[in-house]
Design a protein around this motif. Sequence first.
Motif, PDB file in Angstrom:
ATOM      1  N   ALA A  31       0.820  -1.214   0.000  1.00 51.10           N
ATOM      2  CA  ALA A  31       0.000   0.000   0.000  1.00 51.10           C
ATOM      3  C   ALA A  31       0.854   1.264   0.000  1.00 51.10           C
ATOM      4  CB  ALA A  31      -0.926   0.001   1.219  1.00 51.10           C
ATOM      5  N   GLY A  32       2.161   1.102   0.245  1.00 53.79           N
ATOM      6  CA  GLY A  32       3.045   2.260   0.298  1.00 53.79           C
ATOM      7  C   GLY A  32       2.949   3.010   1.606  1.00 53.79           C
ATOM      8  N   LEU A  33       2.553   2.291   2.663  1.00 55.12           N
ATOM      9  CA  LEU A  33       2.386   2.909   3.975  1.00 55.12           C
ATOM     10  C   LEU A  33       3.191   2.150   5.018  1.00 55.12           C
ATOM     11  CD1 LEU A  33      -1.502   3.290   3.895  1.00 55.12           C
ATOM     12  CD2 LEU A  33       0.164   5.129   3.636  1.00 55.12           C
ATOM     13  N   ALA A  34       3.511   2.836   6.091  1.00 57.96           N
ATOM     14  CA  ALA A  34       4.092   2.158   7.250  1.00 57.96           C
ATOM     15  C   ALA A  34       2.991   1.338   7.916  1.00 57.96           C
ATOM     16  CB  ALA A  34       4.671   3.180   8.220  1.00 57.96           C
ATOM     17  N   VAL A  35       3.379   0.411   8.761  1.00 56.46           N
ATOM     18  CA  VAL A  35       2.419  -0.518   9.365  1.00 56.46           C
ATOM     19  C   VAL A  35       1.350   0.212  10.182  1.00 56.46           C
ATOM     20  CG1 VAL A  35       2.157  -2.419  11.006  1.00 56.46           C
ATOM     21  CG2 VAL A  35       4.013  -2.464   9.341  1.00 56.46           C
ATOM     22  N   VAL A  36       1.743   1.149  11.020  1.00 55.78           N
ATOM     23  CA  VAL A  36       0.762   1.818  11.891  1.00 55.78           C
ATOM     24  C   VAL A  36      -0.251   2.640  11.084  1.00 55.78           C
ATOM     25  CG1 VAL A  36       0.459   3.520  13.739  1.00 55.78           C
ATOM     26  CG2 VAL A  36       2.213   1.741  13.954  1.00 55.78           C
ATOM     27  N   PRO A  37       0.180   3.503  10.162  1.00 49.71           N
ATOM     28  CA  PRO A  37      -0.822   4.225   9.358  1.00 49.71           C
ATOM     29  C   PRO A  37      -1.696   3.287   8.518  1.00 49.71           C
ATOM     30  CG  PRO A  37       1.327   5.258   9.112  1.00 49.71           C
ATOM     31  CD  PRO A  37       1.533   3.997   9.889  1.00 49.71           C
ATOM     32  N   PHE A  38      -1.106   2.201   8.024  1.00 47.40           N
ATOM     33  CA  PHE A  38      -1.897   1.220   7.282  1.00 47.40           C
ATOM     34  C   PHE A  38      -2.969   0.621   8.189  1.00 47.40           C
ATOM     35  CE2 PHE A  38      -2.564  -3.253   5.991  1.00 47.40           C
ATOM     36  CZ  PHE A  38      -3.131  -3.030   4.753  1.00 47.40           C
ATOM     37  N   GLY A  39      -2.585   0.236   9.387  1.00 49.32           N
ATOM     38  CA  GLY A  39      -3.546  -0.319  10.345  1.00 49.32           C
ATOM     39  C   GLY A  39      -4.656   0.661  10.675  1.00 49.32           C
ATOM     40  N   PHE A  46     -12.612  -0.400   7.194  1.00 49.00           N
ATOM     41  CA  PHE A  46     -13.261  -1.699   7.330  1.00 49.00           C
ATOM     42  C   PHE A  46     -13.757  -2.007   8.745  1.00 49.00           C
ATOM     43  CE2 PHE A  46     -10.330  -2.340   3.716  1.00 49.00           C
ATOM     44  CZ  PHE A  46     -11.255  -2.690   2.758  1.00 49.00           C
ATOM     45  N   HIS A  47     -13.369  -1.202   9.718  1.00 48.73           N
ATOM     46  CA  HIS A  47     -13.713  -1.447  11.124  1.00 48.73           C
ATOM     47  C   HIS A  47     -13.177  -2.799  11.589  1.00 48.73           C
ATOM     48  CE1 HIS A  47     -16.160   2.150  11.053  1.00 48.73           C
ATOM     49  NE2 HIS A  47     -16.691   1.711   9.927  1.00 48.73           N
ATOM     50  N   LEU A  48     -12.007  -3.153  11.077  1.00 49.52           N
ATOM     51  CA  LEU A  48     -11.322  -4.391  11.426  1.00 49.52           C
ATOM     52  C   LEU A  48      -9.840  -4.089  11.580  1.00 49.52           C
ATOM     53  CD1 LEU A  48     -12.830  -6.779   8.711  1.00 49.52           C
ATOM     54  CD2 LEU A  48     -13.334  -6.860  11.162  1.00 49.52           C
ATOM     55  N   THR A  49      -9.147  -4.904  12.360  1.00 45.65           N
ATOM     56  CA  THR A  49      -7.697  -4.815  12.369  1.00 45.65           C
ATOM     57  C   THR A  49      -7.186  -5.421  11.063  1.00 45.65           C
ATOM     58  OG1 THR A  49      -7.355  -6.989  13.354  1.00 45.65           O
ATOM     59  CG2 THR A  49      -7.665  -5.124  14.889  1.00 45.65           C
ATOM     60  N   PRO A  50      -5.975  -5.103  10.659  1.00 43.89           N
ATOM     61  CA  PRO A  50      -5.443  -5.729   9.448  1.00 43.89           C
ATOM     62  C   PRO A  50      -5.440  -7.258   9.517  1.00 43.89           C
ATOM     63  CG  PRO A  50      -4.128  -3.826   9.997  1.00 43.89           C
ATOM     64  CD  PRO A  50      -5.078  -4.044  11.147  1.00 43.89           C
ATOM     65  N   ARG A  51      -5.076  -7.834  10.650  1.00 43.83           N
ATOM     66  CA  ARG A  51      -5.088  -9.302  10.781  1.00 43.83           C
ATOM     67  C   ARG A  51      -6.505  -9.857  10.632  1.00 43.83           C
ATOM     68  NH1 ARG A  51      -0.011 -10.229  12.119  1.00 43.83           N
ATOM     69  NH2 ARG A  51       1.013  -9.277  13.869  1.00 43.83           N
ATOM     70  N   SER A  52      -7.469  -9.183  11.229  1.00 46.78           N
ATOM     71  CA  SER A  52      -8.866  -9.620  11.100  1.00 46.78           C
ATOM     72  C   SER A  52      -9.348  -9.498   9.661  1.00 46.78           C
ATOM     73  CB  SER A  52      -9.778  -8.803  12.017  1.00 46.78           C
ATOM     74  OG  SER A  52      -9.452  -9.032  13.368  1.00 46.78           O
ATOM     75  N   LYS A  56     -10.770 -12.468   7.399  1.00 50.76           N
ATOM     76  CA  LYS A  56     -12.105 -12.362   6.806  1.00 50.76           C
ATOM     77  C   LYS A  56     -12.060 -12.596   5.304  1.00 50.76           C
ATOM     78  CE  LYS A  56     -16.226  -9.493   6.442  1.00 50.76           C
ATOM     79  NZ  LYS A  56     -16.632 -10.265   5.300  1.00 50.76           N
ATOM     80  N   VAL A  57     -11.078 -12.038   4.629  1.00 47.94           N
ATOM     81  CA  VAL A  57     -10.952 -12.232   3.180  1.00 47.94           C
ATOM     82  C   VAL A  57     -10.725 -13.705   2.870  1.00 47.94           C
ATOM     83  CG1 VAL A  57      -9.461 -11.738   1.192  1.00 47.94           C
ATOM     84  CG2 VAL A  57     -10.218  -9.874   2.679  1.00 47.94           C
ATOM     85  N   ARG A  58      -9.881 -14.363   3.652  1.00 47.55           N
ATOM     86  CA  ARG A  58      -9.624 -15.792   3.446  1.00 47.55           C
ATOM     87  C   ARG A  58     -10.885 -16.615   3.648  1.00 47.55           C
ATOM     88  NH1 ARG A  58      -4.983 -16.979   7.452  1.00 47.55           N
ATOM     89  NH2 ARG A  58      -5.090 -19.064   6.553  1.00 47.55           N
ATOM     90  N   LEU A  59     -11.626 -16.319   4.688  1.00 51.64           N
ATOM     91  CA  LEU A  59     -12.837 -17.082   4.971  1.00 51.64           C
ATOM     92  C   LEU A  59     -13.956 -16.757   3.983  1.00 51.64           C
ATOM     93  CD1 LEU A  59     -12.670 -17.050   8.857  1.00 51.64           C
ATOM     94  CD2 LEU A  59     -12.296 -18.998   7.336  1.00 51.64           C
TER      95      LEU A  59
END
Length: 109
Positions: A31-39, A46-52, A56-59
């Motif tokens: 995405a061209g972002l650092a982890v914290v701003p991306f999160g 999305f009202h989700l954490t990146p891991r969530s 969700k996409v996988r499921l």
Amino acid sequence: ARGFPELARAMDFLLTRIENPPTVEALAAEAGLAVVPFGQLVQRVFHLTPRSLIMKVRLDEAMHLLATTSMSLSDIALATGFCDQSAFTRHFRRLAGLPPGGFRTRLGQ
């Protein structure tokens, strides 16, 4: 994608690598972002954490495969990045409220 091209790039990256899901760090880099701003952006949109979101996409893809193919549960597990059918079933049940086989049965497959 118009409003959040960096998220669109990250989502495309995730979807093309769903059988071996990228890390949050890899998605942020795509995405061209650092982890914290991306999160923070993922949380805001999305009202989700990146891991969530990754899970969700996988499921969601697993649900699609259950509904549209006759692939075995173990093949779907591997195709969506789970190490085995047991892990897939555990995560699927947590999200959908029933095991993948039960989900497929309800669809009449």
